[in-house]
Design a protein around this motif. Sequence first.
Motif, PDB file in Angstrom:
ATOM      1  N   LYS A   1       0.817  -1.219   0.000  1.00 20.81           N
ATOM      2  CA  LYS A   1       0.000   0.000   0.000  1.00 20.81           C
ATOM      3  C   LYS A   1       0.854   1.273   0.000  1.00 20.81           C
ATOM      4  O   LYS A   1       0.360   2.354  -0.270  1.00 20.81           O
ATOM      5  N   ASP A   2       2.148   1.146   0.278  1.00 19.81           N
ATOM      6  CA  ASP A   2       3.051   2.296   0.312  1.00 19.81           C
ATOM      7  C   ASP A   2       3.568   2.700  -1.068  1.00 19.81           C
ATOM      8  O   ASP A   2       4.151   3.771  -1.216  1.00 19.81           O
ATOM      9  N   VAL A   3       3.401   1.837  -2.063  1.00 21.31           N
ATOM     10  CA  VAL A   3       3.901   2.129  -3.416  1.00 21.31           C
ATOM     11  C   VAL A   3       3.079   3.257  -4.022  1.00 21.31           C
ATOM     12  O   VAL A   3       1.848   3.220  -4.004  1.00 21.31           O
ATOM     13  N   ARG A   4       3.754   4.261  -4.549  1.00 20.54           N
ATOM     14  CA  ARG A   4       3.088   5.407  -5.161  1.00 20.54           C
ATOM     15  C   ARG A   4       3.496   5.543  -6.616  1.00 20.54           C
ATOM     16  O   ARG A   4       4.674   5.540  -6.940  1.00 20.54           O
ATOM     17  N   LYS A   5       2.502   5.670  -7.484  1.00 19.68           N
ATOM     18  CA  LYS A   5       2.739   5.880  -8.905  1.00 19.68           C
ATOM     19  C   LYS A   5       3.143   7.340  -9.113  1.00 19.68           C
ATOM     20  O   LYS A   5       2.553   8.242  -8.528  1.00 19.68           O
TER      21      LYS A   5
END
Length: 96
Positions: free
Chosen positions: A58-62
């Motif tokens: 959930k921490d991955v940001r595009k």
Amino acid sequence: MDGLFCSICLEPWTNDGDHHISCLPCGHLFGMSCIKRWLRQRSNSGKCPQCNKKCMLKDVRKLFVSQIVSVDEESQKRIRSLEAKCDSLEKKVKIF
């Protein structure tokens, strides 16, 4: 070339599709498909492949970027050269 390619698969990231450029809270950049796969394989013990800081899927940001820029002239020349090589290779691939 550091900073232009995903450090997991060593392929250039994209502005769309599965390998869209993305980052973790620590600031390290990866292709979206690579970092998602990396974190899924490590489910409860997910860490950044570069600095080992704990993170979760959930921490991955595009990220949304139009182009890569650099503050120094030498790096900017290198970027333009690599972009030209990529364009040339893409044209050759289309021929085959």
